[in-house]
Design an enzyme around this catalytic site. Structure first.
Site, PDB file in Angstrom:
ATOM      1  N   THR A  79       0.749  -1.468  -0.113  1.00 54.07           N
ATOM      2  CA  THR A  79       0.000  -0.067   0.238  1.00 54.07           C
ATOM      3  C   THR A  79       0.705   1.150  -0.176  1.00 54.07           C
ATOM      4  O   THR A  79       2.236   1.183  -0.178  1.00 54.07           O
ATOM      5  CB  THR A  79      -1.041   0.071   1.318  1.00 54.07           C
ATOM      6  OG1 THR A  79      -1.930   0.955   1.033  1.00 54.07           O
ATOM      7  CG2 THR A  79      -0.277   0.128   2.511  1.00 54.07           C
ATOM      8  N   LYS A  83       3.182   1.501  -4.159  1.00 54.05           N
ATOM      9  CA  LYS A  83       2.460   0.708  -5.089  1.00 54.05           C
ATOM     10  C   LYS A  83       3.100   0.870  -6.499  1.00 54.05           C
ATOM     11  O   LYS A  83       3.269   0.015  -7.256  1.00 54.05           O
ATOM     12  CB  LYS A  83       0.963   1.114  -5.142  1.00 54.05           C
ATOM     13  CG  LYS A  83       0.016   0.677  -4.079  1.00 54.05           C
ATOM     14  CD  LYS A  83      -1.227   0.923  -4.158  1.00 54.05           C
ATOM     15  CE  LYS A  83      -2.192   0.761  -2.905  1.00 54.05           C
ATOM     16  NZ  LYS A  83      -3.491   0.755  -3.243  1.00 54.05           N
ATOM     17  N   ASN A 104      -0.603  -3.752  -5.799  1.00 49.57           N
ATOM     18  CA  ASN A 104      -0.784  -3.742  -4.567  1.00 49.57           C
ATOM     19  C   ASN A 104      -0.740  -5.349  -3.938  1.00 49.57           C
ATOM     20  O   ASN A 104      -0.994  -5.552  -2.544  1.00 49.57           O
ATOM     21  CB  ASN A 104      -2.307  -3.359  -4.141  1.00 49.57           C
ATOM     22  CG  ASN A 104      -3.491  -4.026  -4.498  1.00 49.57           C
ATOM     23  OD1 ASN A 104      -3.436  -5.265  -5.439  1.00 49.57           O
ATOM     24  ND2 ASN A 104      -4.458  -4.105  -3.907  1.00 49.57           N
ATOM     25  N   ASP A 119      -7.044  -3.606  -6.366  1.00 46.84           N
ATOM     26  CA  ASP A 119      -8.151  -2.657  -6.064  1.00 46.84           C
ATOM     27  C   ASP A 119      -8.909  -2.507  -7.028  1.00 46.84           C
ATOM     28  O   ASP A 119     -10.271  -2.237  -6.765  1.00 46.84           O
ATOM     29  CB  ASP A 119      -7.224  -1.327  -5.759  1.00 46.84           C
ATOM     30  CG  ASP A 119      -6.113  -1.200  -4.815  1.00 46.84           C
ATOM     31  OD1 ASP A 119      -6.514  -1.779  -3.758  1.00 46.84           O
ATOM     32  OD2 ASP A 119      -5.212  -0.555  -4.732  1.00 46.84           O
ATOM     33  N   GLY A 143     -11.644  12.997  -8.288  1.00 46.64           N
ATOM     34  CA  GLY A 143     -10.369  12.364  -7.844  1.00 46.64           C
ATOM     35  C   GLY A 143      -9.852  11.199  -8.645  1.00 46.64           C
ATOM     36  O   GLY A 143     -10.386  10.506  -9.073  1.00 46.64           O
ATOM     37  N   GLY A 145      -6.346  10.241  -8.238  1.00 44.08           N
ATOM     38  CA  GLY A 145      -5.120   9.680  -7.436  1.00 44.08           C
ATOM     39  C   GLY A 145      -5.013   7.928  -7.663  1.00 44.08           C
ATOM     40  O   GLY A 145      -5.820   7.349  -8.646  1.00 44.08           O
ATOM     41  N   GLY A 260     -17.610   2.802   0.664  1.00 43.17           N
ATOM     42  CA  GLY A 260     -16.233   2.305   0.356  1.00 43.17           C
ATOM     43  C   GLY A 260     -15.867   0.642   0.872  1.00 43.17           C
ATOM     44  O   GLY A 260     -14.937   0.371   0.331  1.00 43.17           O
TER      45      GLY A 260
END
Length: 306
Positions: A79, A83, A104, A119, A143, A145, A260
């Protein structure tokens, strides 16, 4: 390059697995893995390698992997902030991890290090189980990222016809759009100027939030939920708390929501499947995860999202 998502085959065990990253002492991943492995009848141990506690920089990840391999580890989850660093260290790369530019999970497969990214698998499976029948005609994502790369890839894999990307860093949004266009040339992928976001949300069939906003120490929502059109769905990658302001307010307005936790459980389930070559019970893992989150919220534990 290994075929997308293909595990190395059933392994007899015992399994010794670790997680490398920064600030991961409160991670729920060990508990999720070990509880499900016990239910599967496996001899399975999961250990934490917190770079901060170890006093080691992220650049030591290669040395830590070598040490773990020598110590008999089966695999290592990876993590933040490692990564991308691991990309250059593996001998073989799963095709999806190559497309995403992030690893990951590293599996020690005989004399080779094989890199995966679970992920995006976790988010894809969350969309399938948590938003059945949802429209992916026009999706806005806020977002771009690391989490945003995984959600964008999953959305496009699910068939999103048009994906509109927004980020406070214009370059990051453009870079993600360019990478996704290279792998999904028949789908429309655009970036949004800040002033265009409200109008884009009003037209969207679904909105994905992939920034830290809404976490325990960063409350708030990334957009005005009154902008949402009737029938639009809302997804948040934040799971601490599980019911963010965004998820709560969207649900109160009658919108379908995806918290999430689905992504968190999905990536752990995919990792466990690849590591062991066996199929975990996703629903059982989901129940266990929600019990862990509930206990955290009750007793005030927890912190980050690792």
């Amino acid at each position: 390059m290994r075929a997308p998502g293909s595990p190395p085959g059933p392994r007899p065990g015992p399994f010794l697995v670790g997680l490398i990253g920064e600030g991961i002492g409160a991670s729920l991943t060990p508990a999720m893995h070990e509880a499900e492995a016990t239910q599967m009848g496996l001899d399975y141990e999961y250990r934490i390698f917190d770079l901060i506690e170890l006093g080691r920089p992220a650049g030591d990840v290669g040395a830590i992997l070598a040490e773990a391999r020598a110590d008999g580890f089966t695999a290592m989850n990876i993590t933040h902030p490692c990564k991308q660093l691991v990309l250059e260290l593996v001998d073989e790369l799963d095709a999806d991890a190559a497309h995403l530019g992030a690893v990951n999970l590293v599996v020690f497969d005989d004399d080779r290090l094989v890199g995966y990214n679970t992920d995006w698998m976790g988010y894809r499976d969350g969309l399938t189980t948590g938003l059945p029948g949802a429209s992916f005609e026009r999706v806005v994502q806020i977002g771009c990222g690391g989490a945003g790369a995984a959600t964008a890839y999953a959305l496009l894999t699910k068939g999103a016809e048009r994906l509109e990307l927004s980020d406070v860093d214009d370059t990051r949004a453009e870079d993600l759009a360019a990478r996704m266009r290279a792998h999904f040339p028949t789908q429309t992928i655009v970036t949004l100027e800040p002033g265009d976001l409200p109008q884009a949300i009003a037209r969207a069939s679904g909105v994905v939030h992939a920034t830290p906003l809404g976490m325990l120490h960063h409350p708030g929502t990334a957009f005005d939920l009154d902008l949402l059109r009737e029938g639009a769905w809302v997804s948040d990658v934040v799971y601490r708390p599980l019911e963010t302001d965004l998820v709560r307010q969207a649900a109160e307005r009658g919108h379908a929501v995806l918290d999430g936790g689905r992504m968190a459980v999905g990536q752990a389930c995919a990792s466990l499947r690849i590591i062991t070559g066996m199929l975990p019970d996703r629903d059982r893992m989901q129940r266990h995860f929600r019990a862990l989150i509930s206990a955290e919220e009750q007793f005030g534990a927890g912190g980050g999202q690792q």
